[in-house]
Design an enzyme around this catalytic site. Structure first.
Site, short mmCIF file in Angstrom:
data_model
loop_
_atom_site.label_atom_id
_atom_site.label_comp_id
_atom_site.label_asym_id
_atom_site.label_seq_id
_atom_site.Cartn_x
_atom_site.Cartn_y
_atom_site.Cartn_z
N TYR A 95 21.38 12.81 15.19
CA TYR A 95 21.37 12.99 13.83
C TYR A 95 20.08 14.16 13.39
CZ TYR A 95 25.26 10.16 12.82
OH TYR A 95 26.53 9.40 12.83
N TYR A 472 30.63 11.76 6.87
CA TYR A 472 29.94 11.00 6.08
C TYR A 472 28.25 10.75 6.28
CZ TYR A 472 28.03 7.48 9.54
OH TYR A 472 27.70 6.91 10.34
N ARG A 473 27.75 11.87 7.20
CA ARG A 473 26.49 11.68 7.73
C ARG A 473 26.33 13.03 8.72
NH1 ARG A 473 24.45 6.65 11.22
NH2 ARG A 473 22.04 7.08 11.55
C1 FAD Z 1 24.36 5.95 22.05
C2 FAD Z 1 24.30 5.99 20.54
C3 FAD Z 1 24.90 5.24 19.94
C4 FAD Z 1 24.86 5.10 18.33
N1 FAD Z 1 25.47 4.30 17.88
C5 FAD Z 1 25.40 4.17 16.45
C6 FAD Z 1 25.98 3.33 15.71
O1 FAD Z 1 26.87 2.53 16.20
N2 FAD Z 1 25.99 3.24 14.43
C7 FAD Z 1 25.03 4.08 13.84
O2 FAD Z 1 25.02 3.99 12.64
N3 FAD Z 1 24.46 4.89 14.57
C8 FAD Z 1 24.55 4.96 15.84
N4 FAD Z 1 23.42 6.01 16.33
C9 FAD Z 1 22.74 6.77 15.61
C10 FAD Z 1 21.41 6.21 15.68
O3 FAD Z 1 20.82 5.99 16.59
C11 FAD Z 1 21.43 4.91 14.65
O4 FAD Z 1 21.74 5.09 13.40
C12 FAD Z 1 19.98 4.31 14.36
O5 FAD Z 1 19.86 3.07 14.02
C13 FAD Z 1 18.75 5.31 13.29
O6 FAD Z 1 17.67 5.23 13.87
P1 FAD Z 1 16.74 4.00 13.06
O7 FAD Z 1 17.45 2.84 12.84
O8 FAD Z 1 15.56 4.12 13.82
O9 FAD Z 1 16.54 4.89 11.68
P2 FAD Z 1 15.55 5.94 11.33
O10 FAD Z 1 15.48 7.31 12.45
O11 FAD Z 1 13.99 5.43 11.06
O12 FAD Z 1 15.74 6.34 9.75
C14 FAD Z 1 17.00 7.25 9.80
C15 FAD Z 1 16.93 8.23 8.48
O13 FAD Z 1 16.53 7.49 7.24
C16 FAD Z 1 15.64 7.75 6.42
N5 FAD Z 1 14.80 6.93 6.22
C17 FAD Z 1 14.35 6.16 7.24
N6 FAD Z 1 13.24 5.33 6.80
C18 FAD Z 1 13.08 5.85 5.54
C19 FAD Z 1 12.28 4.89 4.47
N7 FAD Z 1 11.56 4.12 4.56
N8 FAD Z 1 12.36 5.56 3.15
C20 FAD Z 1 13.35 6.57 2.86
N9 FAD Z 1 13.95 7.15 3.91
C21 FAD Z 1 14.06 6.60 5.16
C22 FAD Z 1 15.08 9.26 7.15
O14 FAD Z 1 15.83 10.31 6.49
C23 FAD Z 1 15.62 9.05 8.65
O15 FAD Z 1 15.72 10.28 9.13
C24 FAD Z 1 23.83 5.98 17.73
C25 FAD Z 1 23.01 6.97 18.67
C26 FAD Z 1 23.10 6.72 20.09
C27 FAD Z 1 22.44 7.70 20.76
#
Ligand code: FAD
Length: 516
Positions: A95, A472-473
């Protein structure tokens, strides 16, 4: 623009002015938490999307550890008009990863703000800082012998509940729709004020993590997938560990069975007989957990259907593979298991596989782990399938109706194949919808394939929109286009809110296509 000192500069800001902003950030955080060298910024520049890395290079990264630091940082940003892109654990792979939507934004990295402020074992609630990882929370629950389960996305261990929930991500337990299970936030607004949502606005609140709505307009949604504030605390509900757990798989032979799968299982989901965010995984998604595509195909372009059929047969995979689970007492599970097996038998399709039958085999094992919120990184096998590190999630929403899923599958597959790419997908089942999650996998080291992936994604968005479907995203390369598809009225309102809450437009310009 790259300068001698900076990898990029925020748009419209001279190097001299940026020097002044950096000096003020350094006075707040100390030099070791203000990152500007290309080397130190590497973790923020590694993207998987089909755009040049330079388009998303940050100008700096700031590591905050306290709410007061965030407030001071925003003050400096307002003073110099420095745009700031907030991340929590920064694992938004596919994303946009940790990189900003546009070149030159400063990253506000909150991963070291990682206190588990409170876990209430009786109420099953947690209040967390943005840097808390799922691994950390799991360890905390285990160390303190608290019988609560997490719901995590597939990158579990290394990602975190705050970032995932703020991007409205999903997991696989009955608590899999994470924003639905979120309760209360603390947000630093662009002007430095601190908002506590829901019951959190009451002094000495006792119900912040147990009642979502508070009083008056419900505000929490404003801070998800948006750029209206920096969330510094987030409440979430955790599931009481059930006395018994029964994961299972149902394997289906044909691609077109997706129609009957949905029609057979939707009533069970809506009646909560299957309580979790179950998944229908396509053949390649299953295969990628086990081997690269070169095992069956070394040619260019999309994997031919005949090869896929051979692979499915040889590896005993399903064309669709349903993963679901039952939770509760043994007696409850036995009753629901009878209902499910009878319904599936009556449908005349689908081979049911239990945990005992699957044994220690993948992908069953990691799916069973995910559906109980355990840590696993097995799903990263997806990137072995094609190699080259390119991935963009195309995630349209479908009604949980067989005809709709079949239509979406056929459309997505034909567009992907037309661009030489494979249909690698899963449907994650919500209460009445399906998140149709397609991993647009490509070799990012191959410019031709990268261009094809970009064009493919663009076409997927447009063609789906023509038929009334939308994602949705979405990743940072396609946020503007997606916002436009949702229409100008929504965009105008979002812009008005932006003007009111962030009049200098310092917070994450371009997130979800929202600008000043
Ligand atoms: C193999 C694989 C499988 C995956 N499977 C899933 C899955 O099952 N479900 C799913 O949902 N995703 C999935 N993902 C996508 C993603 O990796 C996850 O959603 C992951 O949890 C997002 O990264 P993060 O939790 O570190 O959030 P972050 O990268 O920290 O945050 C995500 C976004 O939220 C906003 N944000 C973050 N923190 C703040 C804050 N404090 N205040 C305001 N805005 C903020 C920003 O826009 C940021 O870009 C997958 C990815 C891969 C590679």
């Amino acid at each position: 623009m790259m300068t001698n000192k900076y990898l990029a500069l925020p748009p419209g800001i001279s190097e001299a002015n940026f020097d002044l902003a950096i000096a003020e950030f350094t006075a707040i955080l100390g030099a070791d938490r203000v990152l500007i060298s290309e080397d130190l910024l590497k973790p923020y520049t590694k993207i998987m999307i089909a755009e040049p890395t330079e388009k998303h290079d940050p100008s700096a990264a700031l590591i905050a550890t306290e709410v007061a630091e965030v407030q001071k940082i925003l003050k400096v940003c307002n003073k110099y008009r420095v745009p700031i892109w907030t991340i929590s654990t920064g694992r938004n792979f596919g994303y946009g990863s940790a990189a900003p939507a546009s070149r030159g934004q400063v990253i506000l990295d909150l991963h070291r703000m990682n206190r588990i402020i409170n876990v209430d074992p009786v109420m099953g609630t947690a209040l967390l800082e943005p840097g808390v990882t799922y691994q950390q929370l799991t360890d905390y629950l285990k160390d303190n012998k608290i019988p609560l389960w997490l719901s995590c996305p597939a990158p579990s261990a290394i990602a975190g509940p705050v970032g995932n929930t703020l991007d409205r991500g999903v997991g696989y337990t009955p608590y899999g729709e994470h924003f639905m299970m979120q309760c209360g936030m603390e947000v630093v607004m662009a002007n430095g004020e601190i908002l506590r949502t829901g019951m959190g606005a009451i002094e000495n609140t006792t119900a912040w993590q147990v009642f979502k709505w508070g009083y008056g307009p419900y505000l929490d949604g404003l801070f998800t997938q948006s750029n209206y504030g920096v969330v510094t605390k987030l409440g979430t509900w955790l599931m009481p560990a059930p006395p018994a757990y029964k994961p299972f798989c149902i394997r289906y032979e044909n691609e077109t069975d997706i129609h009957d799968i949905v029609e057979t299982l939707r009533p069970l989901r809506m009646a909560n007989i299957i309580p979790n965010a179950m998944v229908f995984a396509s053949a390649i998604w299953e295969a990628a957990a086990l081997f690269p595509r070169t095992k069956y195909y070394t040619g260019k372009g999309a994997t031919p259907d005949s090869v896929l059929r051979d692979m499915i047969k040889a590896e005993k995979l399903g064309a669709w593979n349903v993963y679901a689970a039952l939770y509760g007492t043994k007696e409850q599970i036995a009753v629901n298991w009878d209902i499910i097996t009878n319904v599936v038998k009556a449908s005349g399709k689908g081979l049911i596989i239990t945990e005992e039958e699957a044994g220690d085999t993948q992908p069953f094992k990691y799916r069973a782990a995910l559906m109980r919120g355990d840590m696993t990184l097995q799903e990263f096998g997806l990137y072995r399938w094609r190699g080259g590190g390119g991935s963009m999630w195309f995630a349209p929403v479908a009604q949980a109706r067989g005809a709709e899923t079949l239509k979406q599958m056929e459309l997505a597959k034909s567009i992907l194949n037309e661009h030489g790419l494979d249909y690698v997908a899963e449907f994650i089942v919500g209460m009445r919808d399906l998140h149709h999650i397609v991993d647009v996998l490509f070799d990012r080291e191959d410019p031709v394939e990268t261009a094809a992936a970009y064009a493919c994604f663009d076409k997927l968005l447009s063609e789906f929109a023509k038929r009334g479907y939308a994602v949705y995203r979405v990743n940072t390369a396609f946020m503007d286009k997606t916002a436009a598809l949702y229409g100008s009225t929504k965009q105008d309102i979002e812009r008005s809110i932006k003007h009111a809450l962030d009049p200098n437009g310092i917070l994450a310009p371009g997130k979800s296509g929202i600008y000043l």
